[in-house]
Design a protein around this motif. Structure first.
Motif, short mmCIF file in Angstrom:
data_model
loop_
_atom_site.label_atom_id
_atom_site.label_comp_id
_atom_site.label_asym_id
_atom_site.label_seq_id
_atom_site.Cartn_x
_atom_site.Cartn_y
_atom_site.Cartn_z
N PHE A 191 9.43 7.16 -0.74
CA PHE A 191 8.98 6.36 0.39
C PHE A 191 8.29 7.22 1.45
N SER A 192 8.87 8.38 1.76
CA SER A 192 8.27 9.23 2.80
C SER A 192 6.90 9.73 2.38
N ASN A 193 6.75 10.10 1.12
CA ASN A 193 5.45 10.56 0.65
C ASN A 193 4.47 9.40 0.48
N GLY A 194 5.00 8.22 0.11
CA GLY A 194 4.15 7.04 0.06
C GLY A 194 3.59 6.70 1.43
N LEU A 195 4.44 6.82 2.43
CA LEU A 195 4.01 6.56 3.81
C LEU A 195 2.98 7.59 4.25
N ILE A 237 0.85 -1.20 0.00
CA ILE A 237 0.00 0.00 0.00
C ILE A 237 0.88 1.25 0.00
N VAL A 238 1.93 1.21 0.82
CA VAL A 238 2.89 2.32 0.84
C VAL A 238 3.56 2.44 -0.54
N ALA A 239 3.92 1.29 -1.12
CA ALA A 239 4.57 1.29 -2.42
C ALA A 239 3.66 1.87 -3.49
N ARG A 240 2.37 1.50 -3.47
CA ARG A 240 1.43 2.02 -4.46
C ARG A 240 1.30 3.54 -4.33
N ALA A 241 1.20 4.03 -3.09
CA ALA A 241 1.14 5.47 -2.87
C ALA A 241 2.43 6.15 -3.34
N ALA A 242 3.57 5.49 -3.11
CA ALA A 242 4.87 6.04 -3.52
C ALA A 242 4.96 6.13 -5.03
N VAL A 243 4.47 5.11 -5.73
CA VAL A 243 4.51 5.11 -7.20
C VAL A 243 3.60 6.21 -7.75
N ALA A 260 -6.70 10.36 -7.43
CA ALA A 260 -7.55 11.50 -7.03
C ALA A 260 -7.42 11.76 -5.53
N ALA A 261 -7.42 10.68 -4.75
CA ALA A 261 -7.30 10.83 -3.30
C ALA A 261 -5.95 11.40 -2.90
N VAL A 262 -4.88 10.96 -3.58
CA VAL A 262 -3.53 11.42 -3.23
C VAL A 262 -3.33 12.87 -3.59
N VAL A 263 -3.64 13.25 -4.82
CA VAL A 263 -3.31 14.60 -5.27
C VAL A 263 -4.29 15.65 -4.74
N GLU A 264 -5.55 15.25 -4.50
CA GLU A 264 -6.55 16.22 -4.04
C GLU A 264 -6.78 16.15 -2.53
N ASP A 265 -6.06 15.23 -1.87
CA ASP A 265 -6.12 15.12 -0.41
C ASP A 265 -7.57 14.98 0.06
N SER A 266 -8.33 14.13 -0.62
CA SER A 266 -9.76 13.99 -0.34
C SER A 266 -10.06 12.68 0.39
N GLY A 267 -11.22 12.63 1.04
CA GLY A 267 -11.65 11.44 1.75
C GLY A 267 -12.25 10.42 0.81
N ALA A 278 -0.32 6.68 2.58
CA ALA A 278 -0.69 5.26 2.59
C ALA A 278 -2.10 5.03 3.14
N TRP A 279 -2.46 5.71 4.23
CA TRP A 279 -3.79 5.49 4.80
C TRP A 279 -4.89 5.92 3.83
N ARG A 280 -4.66 7.02 3.14
CA ARG A 280 -5.66 7.50 2.18
C ARG A 280 -5.82 6.50 1.04
N VAL A 281 -4.70 6.00 0.52
CA VAL A 281 -4.75 5.00 -0.55
C VAL A 281 -5.42 3.73 -0.07
N PHE A 282 -5.10 3.31 1.16
CA PHE A 282 -5.70 2.09 1.70
C PHE A 282 -7.21 2.25 1.85
N SER A 283 -7.66 3.35 2.42
CA SER A 283 -9.09 3.53 2.70
C SER A 283 -9.91 3.61 1.42
N VAL A 284 -9.46 4.45 0.47
CA VAL A 284 -10.24 4.57 -0.77
C VAL A 284 -10.13 3.29 -1.60
N GLY A 285 -8.95 2.64 -1.55
CA GLY A 285 -8.79 1.39 -2.28
C GLY A 285 -9.66 0.29 -1.71
#
Length: 247
Positions: free
Chosen positions: A102-106, A77-83, A147-154, A109-116
């Motif tokens: 890695f730091s930005n993926g971390l 999940i961290v890796a997907r957010a990092a990519v 969309a969740a990563v770049v727009e910082d949305s729920g 990560a929670w946002r990517v996990f929740s929406v995913g």
């Protein structure tokens, strides 16, 4: 950026841009997913090497394997957010570093996990009822993670955002979904078909490891390129402008 000069969403253009981005940043994009998968790969390799799957220690090994698999799942999940972050960074022309990715993926990560998780549950429910609802939801939520990563949305906002962005391009996204699914299947299953990994040939394990890492990386890039392409078509915003939110 290839297809980014076209006024239309094109499957070949998205895939071509994605492969070029991957090739330009191959070490960083492959290494992070590979490190994420390392615990699970190590557990599988250990089990095959020492024949632990059917040994007297099988129960303890199964516990260790499940633990390693769960760790790899979290790290993926961290890796997907990092990519996703790394793909956006590529559009700004900045050099990617593993630490920054890695730091930005971390951080995301929670946002990517929740929406995913929510989108995959909805898609799975669609497939459970019938094939067509599942395919429809897959195209509807195609760009929910970037969309969740770049727009910082729920979760709810990201789902609605993906739905709005894909509107009008869903048949082409459906085509992209089919092509990517076939490519992903080949990446993740072809090494095992060509080389018997159960014999624990080190080369087979390494090839399978790299192939799955490549699949994780390319999946994140394809999603992000699709998102940038859709925003350019619908809103006239360039990929470099979108990526500027990380500055």
């Amino acid at each position: 950026m290839g297809d980014f000069t076209s006024p239309h969403f094109r499957v070949g253009g998205v895939l071509g841009s994605s492969f070029r981005i991957l090739a330009a940043n191959l070490p960083a994009f492959i290494l992070i997913p590979a490190l994420a998968l390392a615990p699970a790969i190590a557990a599988i390799g250990t089990g095959l090497w020492f024949d632990l799957f059917e040994s007297s220690d099988a129960f303890l090994f199964a516990f260790a394997f499940v633990t390693a698999a769960l760790l790899s799942l979290v790290l993926c999940i961290v890796a997907r957010a990092a990519v996703i972050y790394g793909t956006f960074r590529h559009f700004t022309g900045q050099r990617l570093t593993l630490g920054d990715m890695f730091s930005n993926g971390l951080r995301h990560a929670w946002r990517v996990f929740s929406v995913g998780l929510v989108s995959e549950l909805l898609i799975s429910l669609g497939y459970a009822f019938f094939l067509i609802p599942g395919l429809y939801l897959s195209t509807l939520y195609w760009v929910v993670m970037p969309a969740a990563v770049v727009e910082d949305s729920g979760v709810g906002d990201s789902l609605r955002r993906s739905s709005r962005l894909t509107d009008g391009c869903r048949w082409k996204i459906f085509g992209l979904l089919l092509v990517w699914s076939a490519l992903q299947y080949l990446l993740e299953n072809l090494p095992g078909a060509l080389i018997d990994i159960t014999d624990f040939h080190p080369a087979a394990v390494i090839v399978a490891w790299l192939a799955i890492s490549l699949s994780v990386a390319l999946g994140g890039i394809v999603d992000t390129v699709s998102y940038c392409r859709l925003r350019q078509i619908r809103e006239g915003i360039g990929a470099d402008e979108i990526a500027a939110v990380f500055d």
